[in-house]
Design a protein around this motif. Structure first.
Motif, mmCIF file in Angstrom:
data_model
loop_
_atom_site.group_PDB
_atom_site.id
_atom_site.type_symbol
_atom_site.label_atom_id
_atom_site.label_comp_id
_atom_site.label_asym_id
_atom_site.label_seq_id
_atom_site.Cartn_x
_atom_site.Cartn_y
_atom_site.Cartn_z
ATOM 1 N N ILE A 54 0.847 -1.201 0.000
ATOM 2 C CA ILE A 54 0.000 0.000 0.000
ATOM 3 C C ILE A 54 0.879 1.247 0.000
ATOM 4 C CG2 ILE A 54 -2.063 -1.056 0.994
ATOM 5 C CD1 ILE A 54 -1.122 0.124 3.735
ATOM 6 N N ASN A 55 1.953 1.192 -0.778
ATOM 7 C CA ASN A 55 2.798 2.364 -0.964
ATOM 8 C C ASN A 55 1.914 3.560 -1.321
ATOM 9 O OD1 ASN A 55 4.439 4.308 -2.576
ATOM 10 N ND2 ASN A 55 6.079 2.849 -2.198
ATOM 11 N N PRO A 56 2.096 4.720 -0.663
ATOM 12 C CA PRO A 56 1.228 5.873 -0.935
ATOM 13 C C PRO A 56 1.210 6.318 -2.388
ATOM 14 C CG PRO A 56 2.603 6.276 0.994
ATOM 15 C CD PRO A 56 3.075 4.989 0.400
ATOM 16 N N THR A 57 2.266 5.983 -3.148
ATOM 17 C CA THR A 57 2.302 6.358 -4.556
ATOM 18 C C THR A 57 1.608 5.340 -5.449
ATOM 19 O OG1 THR A 57 4.448 5.270 -4.944
ATOM 20 C CG2 THR A 57 4.492 7.553 -4.184
ATOM 21 N N ARG A 58 0.971 4.321 -4.854
ATOM 22 C CA ARG A 58 0.341 3.260 -5.648
ATOM 23 C C ARG A 58 -1.131 3.032 -5.289
ATOM 24 N NH1 ARG A 58 3.829 -0.829 -7.285
ATOM 25 N NH2 ARG A 58 2.020 -1.765 -8.315
ATOM 26 N N ILE A 59 -1.687 3.779 -4.336
ATOM 27 C CA ILE A 59 -3.010 3.424 -3.812
ATOM 28 C C ILE A 59 -4.148 4.188 -4.484
ATOM 29 C CG2 ILE A 59 -2.164 2.616 -1.590
ATOM 30 C CD1 ILE A 59 -3.065 5.309 -0.398
ATOM 31 N N GLY A 60 -3.913 4.706 -5.684
ATOM 32 C CA GLY A 60 -4.979 5.390 -6.390
ATOM 33 C C GLY A 60 -6.199 4.525 -6.608
ATOM 34 N N VAL A 61 -6.010 3.219 -6.857
ATOM 35 C CA VAL A 61 -7.153 2.335 -7.096
ATOM 36 C C VAL A 61 -8.044 2.262 -5.860
ATOM 37 C CG1 VAL A 61 -5.856 0.242 -6.448
ATOM 38 C CG2 VAL A 61 -7.873 0.067 -7.922
ATOM 39 N N ILE A 62 -7.445 2.244 -4.672
ATOM 40 C CA ILE A 62 -8.239 2.233 -3.440
ATOM 41 C C ILE A 62 -8.955 3.566 -3.264
ATOM 42 C CG2 ILE A 62 -8.096 2.142 -0.922
ATOM 43 C CD1 ILE A 62 -5.822 0.137 -1.225
ATOM 44 N N ASN A 63 -8.238 4.671 -3.465
ATOM 45 C CA ASN A 63 -8.834 5.996 -3.294
ATOM 46 C C ASN A 63 -10.001 6.205 -4.256
ATOM 47 O OD1 ASN A 63 -6.799 6.485 -1.420
ATOM 48 N ND2 ASN A 63 -5.487 7.556 -2.883
ATOM 49 N N ARG A 78 -7.602 14.473 -10.918
ATOM 50 C CA ARG A 78 -6.358 14.431 -11.686
ATOM 51 C C ARG A 78 -5.182 13.979 -10.836
ATOM 52 N NH1 ARG A 78 -6.155 16.810 -17.110
ATOM 53 N NH2 ARG A 78 -8.345 16.930 -17.739
ATOM 54 N N ASP A 79 -5.198 14.329 -9.540
ATOM 55 C CA ASP A 79 -4.045 13.968 -8.714
ATOM 56 C C ASP A 79 -3.969 12.467 -8.418
ATOM 57 O OD1 ASP A 79 -6.106 13.678 -6.871
ATOM 58 O OD2 ASP A 79 -5.282 15.080 -5.401
ATOM 59 N N GLN A 80 -5.042 11.734 -8.757
ATOM 60 C CA GLN A 80 -5.032 10.285 -8.552
ATOM 61 C C GLN A 80 -4.547 9.516 -9.788
ATOM 62 O OE1 GLN A 80 -5.761 8.693 -5.502
ATOM 63 N NE2 GLN A 80 -5.564 10.855 -4.927
ATOM 64 N N VAL A 81 -4.447 10.195 -10.927
ATOM 65 C CA VAL A 81 -4.106 9.501 -12.176
ATOM 66 C C VAL A 81 -2.752 8.799 -12.096
ATOM 67 C CG1 VAL A 81 -3.623 9.807 -14.630
ATOM 68 C CG2 VAL A 81 -5.642 10.887 -13.608
ATOM 69 N N PRO A 82 -1.653 9.489 -11.701
ATOM 70 C CA PRO A 82 -0.375 8.755 -11.644
ATOM 71 C C PRO A 82 -0.334 7.700 -10.553
ATOM 72 C CG PRO A 82 -0.112 10.994 -10.800
ATOM 73 C CD PRO A 82 -1.472 10.922 -11.403
ATOM 74 N N LEU A 83 -1.235 7.776 -9.583
ATOM 75 C CA LEU A 83 -1.267 6.787 -8.496
ATOM 76 C C LEU A 83 -2.043 5.532 -8.877
ATOM 77 C CD1 LEU A 83 -2.003 9.102 -5.418
ATOM 78 C CD2 LEU A 83 0.154 8.716 -6.604
ATOM 79 N N ALA A 84 -2.688 5.554 -10.058
ATOM 80 C CA ALA A 84 -3.509 4.409 -10.480
ATOM 81 C C ALA A 84 -3.326 4.110 -11.960
ATOM 82 C CB ALA A 84 -4.987 4.699 -10.185
ATOM 83 N N ILE A 85 -2.213 4.520 -12.542
ATOM 84 C CA ILE A 85 -2.086 4.472 -13.990
ATOM 85 C C ILE A 85 -2.197 3.051 -14.541
ATOM 86 C CG2 ILE A 85 0.442 4.332 -14.057
ATOM 87 C CD1 ILE A 85 -1.845 6.503 -16.337
ATOM 88 N N GLY A 144 -24.585 6.048 -13.161
ATOM 89 C CA GLY A 144 -24.200 7.364 -13.640
ATOM 90 C C GLY A 144 -22.920 7.335 -14.460
ATOM 91 N N GLU A 145 -22.326 8.503 -14.626
ATOM 92 C CA GLU A 145 -21.194 8.671 -15.535
ATOM 93 C C GLU A 145 -19.878 8.828 -14.780
ATOM 94 O OE1 GLU A 145 -21.566 11.165 -19.190
ATOM 95 O OE2 GLU A 145 -20.023 12.389 -18.211
ATOM 96 N N THR A 146 -18.853 8.194 -15.302
ATOM 97 C CA THR A 146 -17.485 8.367 -14.797
ATOM 98 C C THR A 146 -16.664 8.979 -15.918
ATOM 99 O OG1 THR A 146 -17.616 6.500 -13.261
ATOM 100 C CG2 THR A 146 -15.414 7.201 -13.946
ATOM 101 N N ARG A 147 -15.854 9.962 -15.553
ATOM 102 C CA ARG A 147 -15.027 10.641 -16.552
ATOM 103 C C ARG A 147 -13.582 10.686 -16.073
ATOM 104 N NH1 ARG A 147 -16.325 14.481 -20.775
ATOM 105 N NH2 ARG A 147 -14.471 15.656 -21.390
ATOM 106 N N LEU A 148 -12.671 10.342 -16.967
ATOM 107 C CA LEU A 148 -11.235 10.376 -16.687
ATOM 108 C C LEU A 148 -10.553 11.297 -17.681
ATOM 109 C CD1 LEU A 148 -8.563 9.238 -15.408
ATOM 110 C CD2 LEU A 148 -8.652 7.468 -17.182
#
Length: 445
Positions: free
Chosen positions: A265-274, A313-320, A335-339
């Protein structure tokens, strides 16, 4: 490298994911463990090493450069390091298979060696852009020749010396950052890299674990060449990128209650959880602890109704690497999800934006590709049987994402070109079936 035979997944609809399981070791950390252990002085013992084709390509490359490596056996590897300047010229080209991480990081590591090398890969890897790495390395004095289109093979010619640079990354990329830091080990003076957004910091953490001094100041990391790495004990946590498929699967499938053990759960890798939590996901971190310099936890995930969001946007590199799985979550959300801000997805093992949009459309989901992302309107997933099968285009994450989608599909889902799943997640069908996915792996002639 010989092309893999076509593997097809046929996945039955419905079901739930339950129980406890451990996904394979982290691929990013496994790569780096071999690289730094080889350059260290003394012996390094690694446990939890990923025995997938990508990480094994890195291991094989160092064996060809004279490094004595025992294993892997049940995830355990013993490396007798040769020091920063102890590598030997390989007797042939180094084949990186499907691994972009291997090729880009080794470009930096080998730029400072006293021998010539050539890095090659499979058809997929040979299409991926390499100038984003070779151009900043050239600023350090490296001589690396690419194809006319800036792709592999990479032909690396020895130079008298490399010189440290102060480089601001134009895009957030852990691979570019790591390649420059590895080149910096062999450079005169200081090498500094500044990131526009946080990316995975496994290289920095592991350099520290091997006793190499570096300096971090916010988004900037610096090191000086000429230091020493000392062999050590390393534990590779379970890969959160592999766990992502089960995090999404348990979130979308009614009745699911799953525990994933020992996940990094490295903080730079947990975008999927967030991101899943922001969509309404029910995810709990248990027994948080440190292993091999990396934070790990057991993750409990239960089914929960999801809703569409604008992905920050700040989660993109954490979940690329996890977005193919997250697109399945979005397809099942209300509903709608947008990236946006994720143009990097177009130059992965496949164009993951277009390929996922095509596959979702085959299942009846409205998915609009954007230049730097996608717009997905959640709905009821159909079945692709009776239509053209979903094509994974040799992309392991595409194949596993659509396998998980079958949990909410109206009928069976058929996915072709799945052989490269073995590069990152050996035994995926078996492990997924043990948790409740109705998956059958078929080898096609």
């Amino acid at each position: 490298m010989a092309e893999l035979e076509d593997i097809r997944y046929l996945v039955g609809p419905g079901g739930a994911l339950t129980g406890r399981l451990r996904v394979p070791g982290d691929k990013s950390i496994s790569h780096r463990s071999i690289m730094l252990a080889a350059l260290a002085e003394g012996e390094t013992r690694i446990s939890g090493f990923l025995e997938g084709a990508d990480a094994l390509a890195t291991l094989a490359a160092f064996r060809r450069m004279g490094v004595e490596i025992e294993g892997p056996e049940a995830g355990r590897v013993r490396v007798r390091g040769v020091g920063l300047h102890g590598l030997e010229a390989p007797d042939a080209v180094l084949d990186m298979g499907n691994s972009g991480t291997s090729m880009r990081l080794l470009a930096g590591l080998l730029a400072g060696q006293r021998f010539a090398t050539t890095l090659v890969g499979d058809a997929s890897l040979t299409r991926r852009p390499m100038r984003r790495v070779t151009e900043p390395l050239a600023r350090m004095g490296a001589r690396i020749e690419t194809s006319e289109t800036g792709t592999a093979p990479l032909r690396i010619t020895p130079v008298e010396t490399l010189t440290g640079i102060d480089y601001a990354l134009p895009v957030a990329s852990a691979q570019i950052k790591s390649s420059l830091l590895l080149a910096g080990l062999f450079a005169e003076g200081e090498t500094c890299v500044t990131e526009p957004a946080p990316t995975r910091d496994h290289t920095e953490r592991m350099l520290s674990a091997f006793g190499y001094r570096l300096r971090r100041d916010g988004a900037r990391v610096c090191l000086s060449g000429g230091g020493r790495l000392q062999g050590c004990e390393l534990v590779v946590p379970a890969d959160i990128s592999s766990a992502a498929f089960f995090l999404v699967g348990a979130s979308i499938a009614p009745g699911s209650d799953l525990v994933l053990e020992g996940v990094g759960i490295n903080p730079t890798r947990i975008g999927v959880i967030n991101i899943l939590r922001a969509m309404g996901g029910d995810i709990e971190l248990r027994d948080e602890r440190m292993a091999g310099g990396e934070p790990v936890a057991d993750i409990r995930v239960r089914h929960a109704p999801l809703h569409g969001i604008e992905i920050p946007r700040d989660q993109v590199p954490l979940a690329i690497d996890e977005f193919p799985a997250l697109f399945i979550a979005a397809a099942c959300a209300e509903g709608e999800t947008r990236l946006g801000g994720a143009e990097e997805l177009r130059v992965k093992e496949s164009d993951r934006i277009q390929v996922m949009a095509d596959g979702l459309a085959t299942l009846g989901i409205e998915a609009e590709p954007l230049p730097d992302g996608i717009r997905i309107r959640g709905g009821a997933l159909g079945s692709n049987l009776g239509r053209a099968p979903i094509q994974a285009h040799g992309d392991h994450r595409i194949a596993m994402s659509f396998a998980i989608a079958a949990l909410r599909a109206a009928g069976p889902v058929e996915i072709h070109d799945c052989a490269n799943v073995e590069t990152s997640f050996p035994g995926f069908p078996r492990l997924a079936a043990s948790a409740g996915l109705q998956i059958e792996e078929q080898q096609l002639a």
